[in-house]
Design an enzyme around this catalytic site. Structure first.
Site, mmCIF file in Angstrom:
data_model
loop_
_atom_site.group_PDB
_atom_site.id
_atom_site.type_symbol
_atom_site.label_atom_id
_atom_site.label_comp_id
_atom_site.label_asym_id
_atom_site.label_seq_id
_atom_site.Cartn_x
_atom_site.Cartn_y
_atom_site.Cartn_z
ATOM 1 N N ARG A 36 0.838 -1.216 0.000
ATOM 2 C CA ARG A 36 0.000 0.000 0.000
ATOM 3 C C ARG A 36 0.865 1.254 0.000
ATOM 4 N NH1 ARG A 36 -3.665 -1.388 4.576
ATOM 5 N NH2 ARG A 36 -4.746 -3.227 3.834
ATOM 6 N N ARG A 40 -3.058 6.271 1.076
ATOM 7 C CA ARG A 40 -3.794 7.381 1.680
ATOM 8 C C ARG A 40 -3.019 8.089 2.772
ATOM 9 N NH1 ARG A 40 -8.611 3.515 3.283
ATOM 10 N NH2 ARG A 40 -6.779 2.213 3.578
ATOM 11 N N ARG A 49 -6.599 12.075 -5.272
ATOM 12 C CA ARG A 49 -7.729 11.163 -5.284
ATOM 13 C C ARG A 49 -9.069 11.845 -4.972
ATOM 14 N NH1 ARG A 49 -8.980 6.540 -3.181
ATOM 15 N NH2 ARG A 49 -11.008 7.416 -3.669
ATOM 16 N N ASP A 89 -6.089 -2.191 -7.804
ATOM 17 C CA ASP A 89 -6.795 -2.901 -6.742
ATOM 18 C C ASP A 89 -7.018 -4.338 -7.168
ATOM 19 O OD1 ASP A 89 -9.528 -3.723 -5.203
ATOM 20 O OD2 ASP A 89 -8.479 -2.147 -4.108
ATOM 21 N N TYR A 167 -14.176 -12.470 -1.551
ATOM 22 C CA TYR A 167 -14.828 -11.160 -1.731
ATOM 23 C C TYR A 167 -16.100 -11.282 -2.577
ATOM 24 C CZ TYR A 167 -11.236 -7.968 0.131
ATOM 25 O OH TYR A 167 -10.393 -7.258 0.937
#
Length: 370
Positions: A36, A40, A49, A89, A167
């Site tokens: 990652r 963020r 973003r 992703d 998922y």
């Protein structure tokens, strides 16, 4: 980011430390990157973003390139990392199969219509043209590879079949994965059918990433920890193995570079021996295993990657340095790639990420000299 040129003419690589470590060659310092990494925790990332929906960002080669560079390039981003990983992703694969996934604020990725019954498998595309469905990822990789200007290698990635399946059935994140696991017990044949479909798509997707310019590949089995040893052996490991084998044979067939591959199966300590023989050059580790124990289980023929507890980055900088030193002493500085045991968290101080990277370089050089 500059515009896309033909994928041939890529700039010459200036720092190949990560690739050499992955292949088991000697390195002057231990290479380091973070999962990652394009994330963020960077204020400039949040700014880039802010205007865009998450998956719209994933579908914009230009934005993916911009976000990858922010985090990965010393002159542009902040830290002298030894590799970049493309901003994308793992759930773009279920999207390529025809499923709708949206990012819900405060909740995370959510499938509008998860798979409930065995019949629902028929709604999925049974043959996926990865260039048509995931070409935007390939474009992002080519653009980023040029824009990196050879400073560091670029890693491509995919989720592994079990993690993607979980998922698709859960419809999002879950603490138990009970819906997905119930399929393994109730519908083993249908589970294998879905996992096989996913493995085939993931294989083509990874080969396409190398054709586009990826110089290494990581496969994320993020939900390995929800399985016990037997289920992992039945429903995860065979597909992890198949992907490594199929990717390598297709790369050979298509005269593409044989890039190093990394398997990261979170919480799968029970499977480390098997993973070390699954056809990957590198085995990634989470933070819940001691370095010496991981080495003992995986042997001398694979490189290890990991495994500082991500929460260690909340510690004062001096403490981060001590923890890194201990980690390097545990793993040794060769056949080793430093990383966290999982991804960076959004509220982490970028300066502490910098302290982690600098400590890896400084301590590994010191250990190598002595």
């Amino acid at each position: 980011c500059s515009s896309v040129r033909s994928p041939k003419g890529f700039p010459k690589l200036k720092n190949d430390t990560f690739l050499r470590a992955a292949r088991g060659e000697e390195t002057e310092h231990t290479p380091v990157w973070c999962m990652r990494q394009a994330g963020r925790y960077l204020p400039e990332f949040r700014e880039t973003r802010a205007a865009q929906d998450f998956f719209a960002t994933c579908r914009s080669p230009k934005l993916c390139c911009e976000l990858t560079l922010q985090a990965s390039v010393p002159w542009r981003g902040r830290f002298p990392l030894d590799a970049a990983i493309i901003f994308s992703d793992i759930l773009v694969v279920p999207q390529a199969l025809g499923m709708e996934v949206v990012m819900v604020p405060g909740k995370g990725p959510t499938f509008t219509e998860p798979i409930k019954e065995v019949e629902d498998l028929l709604k999925l595309r049974q043959k996926v043209d990865v260039a048509a469905e995931l070409g935007y990822v390939f474009q992002a990789i080519t653009l980023t590879r040029h824009s990196l200007e050879g400073r560091v290698p670029l890693i491509g990635f995919s989720g592994a079949p079990w993690t993607l399946m979980s998922y698709m059935i859960e419809g999002g994140g879950s603490t138990t994965m009970a819906k997905a696991k119930s399929w393994l017990y109730r519908h083993p044949e249908a589970s294998h059918r879905l996992l096989r479909l996913l493995a085939d798509v993931v294989t083509d997707y990874l080969v396409g990433q190398v054709a586009a310019g990826a110089q290494a590949l990581q496969v994320f089995e993020s939900h390995a920890g929800h399985l016990g040893p037997e289920q992992f052996e039945d429903f995860a490991l065979p597909y992890i193995r198949d992907i490594a084998q199929a990717v390598k044979s297709k790369l050979k067939e298509e005269a593409l570079p044989l890039v190093p591959m990394i398997i990261f199966a979170k919480d799968a300590h029970y499977a480390l021996r098997d993973l070390a023989h699954a056809g990957y050059e590198v085995v990634g580790l989470d933070w819940t295993i001691r370095p010496q124990e991981a080495r003992a289980q995986t042997g001398k023929d694979v490189t290890l990657q990991g495994n500082l507890d991500p929460c260690a980055l909340y510690a004062p900088k001096e403490k981060i340095g001590e923890l890194v030193k201990k980690m390097l002493e545990g793993f040794g500085t060769q056949r080793y790639i430093a990383n966290l045991g999982h991804g960076l968290y959004p509220d982490m101080n970028p300066e502490h990420v910098g302290a982690f990277v600098e400590a890896v370089h400084a301590h590994s050089r010191h250990i190598n000299k002595h």
